[in-house]
Design a protein around this motif. Sequence first.
Motif, PDB file in Angstrom:
ATOM      1  N   GLY A  74      12.533 -35.357 -49.203  1.00  0.00           N
ATOM      2  CA  GLY A  74      13.313 -36.695 -49.324  1.00  0.00           C
ATOM      3  C   GLY A  74      13.727 -36.988 -47.768  1.00  0.00           C
ATOM      4  O   GLY A  74      14.112 -36.350 -47.166  1.00  0.00           O
ATOM      5  N   TYR A  75      13.945 -38.395 -47.704  1.00  0.00           N
ATOM      6  CA  TYR A  75      14.266 -38.990 -46.572  1.00  0.00           C
ATOM      7  C   TYR A  75      15.862 -39.143 -46.534  1.00  0.00           C
ATOM      8  O   TYR A  75      16.189 -40.006 -47.425  1.00  0.00           O
ATOM      9  CB  TYR A  75      13.331 -40.242 -46.140  1.00  0.00           C
ATOM     10  N   THR A 126      10.305 -39.023 -51.513  1.00  0.00           N
ATOM     11  CA  THR A 126      10.747 -40.189 -51.951  1.00  0.00           C
ATOM     12  C   THR A 126      11.382 -40.820 -50.707  1.00  0.00           C
ATOM     13  O   THR A 126      12.021 -40.113 -49.932  1.00  0.00           O
ATOM     14  CB  THR A 126      11.684 -40.232 -53.093  1.00  0.00           C
ATOM     15  N   TRP A 127      11.739 -42.149 -50.877  1.00  0.00           N
ATOM     16  CA  TRP A 127      12.375 -42.715 -49.849  1.00  0.00           C
ATOM     17  C   TRP A 127      13.612 -43.512 -50.811  1.00  0.00           C
ATOM     18  O   TRP A 127      13.178 -44.295 -51.571  1.00  0.00           O
ATOM     19  CB  TRP A 127      12.083 -44.006 -49.052  1.00  0.00           C
ATOM     20  N   SER A 186      12.456 -37.192 -38.406  1.00  0.00           N
ATOM     21  CA  SER A 186      11.158 -38.196 -38.627  1.00  0.00           C
ATOM     22  C   SER A 186      11.395 -39.152 -37.433  1.00  0.00           C
ATOM     23  O   SER A 186      12.242 -39.575 -37.274  1.00  0.00           O
ATOM     24  CB  SER A 186      11.479 -38.901 -39.859  1.00  0.00           C
ATOM     25  N   VAL A 187      10.067 -39.273 -37.082  1.00  0.00           N
ATOM     26  CA  VAL A 187       9.888 -40.294 -35.820  1.00  0.00           C
ATOM     27  C   VAL A 187       8.989 -41.490 -36.323  1.00  0.00           C
ATOM     28  O   VAL A 187       8.211 -41.535 -36.880  1.00  0.00           O
ATOM     29  CB  VAL A 187       8.931 -39.498 -34.601  1.00  0.00           C
ATOM     30  N   ILE A 212      13.888 -31.910 -46.301  1.00  0.00           N
ATOM     31  CA  ILE A 212      14.813 -33.272 -45.859  1.00  0.00           C
ATOM     32  C   ILE A 212      14.587 -33.781 -44.448  1.00  0.00           C
ATOM     33  O   ILE A 212      14.398 -33.156 -43.548  1.00  0.00           O
ATOM     34  CB  ILE A 212      16.420 -32.922 -45.790  1.00  0.00           C
ATOM     35  N   ALA A 213      13.906 -35.239 -44.417  1.00  0.00           N
ATOM     36  CA  ALA A 213      13.476 -35.830 -43.366  1.00  0.00           C
ATOM     37  C   ALA A 213      14.549 -36.703 -42.903  1.00  0.00           C
ATOM     38  O   ALA A 213      14.947 -37.464 -43.459  1.00  0.00           O
ATOM     39  CB  ALA A 213      12.181 -36.313 -43.673  1.00  0.00           C
ATOM     40  N   VAL A 214      15.162 -36.153 -41.706  1.00  0.00           N
ATOM     41  CA  VAL A 214      16.145 -37.072 -41.076  1.00  0.00           C
ATOM     42  C   VAL A 214      15.498 -38.292 -40.366  1.00  0.00           C
ATOM     43  O   VAL A 214      14.701 -38.241 -39.372  1.00  0.00           O
ATOM     44  CB  VAL A 214      17.001 -36.370 -39.943  1.00  0.00           C
TER      45      VAL A 214
END
Length: 568
Positions: free
Chosen positions: A282-283, A543-544, A354-355, A306-308
């Motif tokens: 999840g973002y 998911t976003w 996340s980039v 968890i993608a920051v």
Amino acid sequence: MPRPGGRRLRLWSGAVTAALALCLTGTGQASAADVDNVRNGGFESGLSGWSCSAGSGTTVSSPAHSGSAALKATPDGLDNAECSQAVAVSPNATYTLSAWVQGGYTYLGATGTGTTDVSTWTPDTTGWTRLSTTFTTGSSTNSVTVYLHGWYGQAAYYADDVSLFGPDGGGGGDQGGQTAPAAPGGLGVTGTTSSSVSLSWNSVSDATSYNVYRDGTKVTGVSGTSATVTGLAASSSYSFQVTATNAAGESPKSAAVTGTTTSSGGNGGGNGAGLPKHAVTGYWQNFNNGAAVQKISDVPSQYDIIAVAFADATGTPGAVSFTLDSAGLNGYAVDQFKADIKAKQAAGKKVIISVGGETGTVSVSDSASATNFADSVHSLMQTYGFDGVDIDLENGLNATYMTQALRALSAKAGPSLIITMAPQTLDMQSTSSGYFQTALNVKDILTVVNTQYYNSGSMLGCDGKVYSQGTVDFLTALACIQLEGGLAPSQVGLGVPASTRGAGSGYVDPSVVNNALDCLAKATNCGSFTPSKTYPDLRGAMTWSTNWDATAGNAWSNAVGPHVHALP
């Protein structure tokens, strides 16, 4: 993220079509007596001998096909960035014109031949591609104009090693009697892993570089006499050949050798250390766009990764930075953010940076920017405690240098590094795309690719049929492309919006996501498309965003999370 920007449509008028009809693709072989009549064809002396329209041309040190320089020309407005040179030739003689090009649309041609003027072209290319065409001069022709140009409104093109081989026209060209090199000998396999084969061969006199072919298709070009081909399937055999190149052209292919990868010993390549077999990504939004504002500690336990979102570009090419939006997140303090990351990790979760995103402008396009990327991401990992990085570059990427960047980061961070990607559907339609190629290049250290199956319209599935987004068939038939294209099932995830507000289009009910997971993993609950085999090691779903999920009462994670974790 995940809401991709519009893709520019290239509209070709009748005039353009007519112009393209003039393109010739024939190639000729230089004879031993031929010389290269072009002056400064390698641009080692700047633009000496060349004239570029509207100041569109310059020389750059990278990328260069050989030597230390290449031409870069940028179309602007009504200018197509033409760079040309008048070349002395002999009458009634046959010439072979060639150049190595990459970048935007690139045209190569000759005018004033006294017979039929010629041209050839290539669309956008991410690596060096050789253009070549031939012509015969007229009975009184002593000079022709050779040219390169791009196309209106398109990206800059690069060119190097321009040559015109044929009888000496007396104009003082660069290469004298150079001809294409001989085929390399001594090709052999020097090592294998579950996803790569290493090769070496003998050097060839007069060669400036070498091309490596896998099963007849060029996969890489190198300047030395060894290469490692990555992104291969475990326990599989491949045929390899090598050619040598110089300004005169490319040699015949070498004798073929067979390389066989080793067994993967499990779910396939890629790093999933500390993750469950099936995982949910999840973002987490580091900004307030109307979705529920969260702390990392608020993210439900159903999320394994968890993608920051997001790290941003800096003024240094390739480098990224991250600043917690404390003001937008109701005073969320940096120290608490770091503590929450540690708490998630103690609970067995992974937190990564996340980039990119929809408006991200991070560009890794040469060795220096690749190093800057690796160094800056590693610095963020050390500062905040991130477990790894997510690549969500929605404006394209360079497979060569992003691969270099990720391998450099892996060398710094060690075997526990988590690498995820979130390409758009268009980016994963073909293994030749930059995103797909990058994923294959780093398959041995890649955790998961969560393709964004939304904001896409209709797309081709692996069976060649067109499927509309928002259906179980869209998810399964498009994921099938990656599953059949070289990624391990454990490296494939389904990316979807958490709610109707999470994307412009393509939202599906969580039950549709679960059906798609079942279809791929167990061949149950499929739509009209059923995969040719099952993939029980499928990684899971993404998911976003966790914020939009929370806004909708966590309906997505409450439904999809348990289903993912219950897969076989």
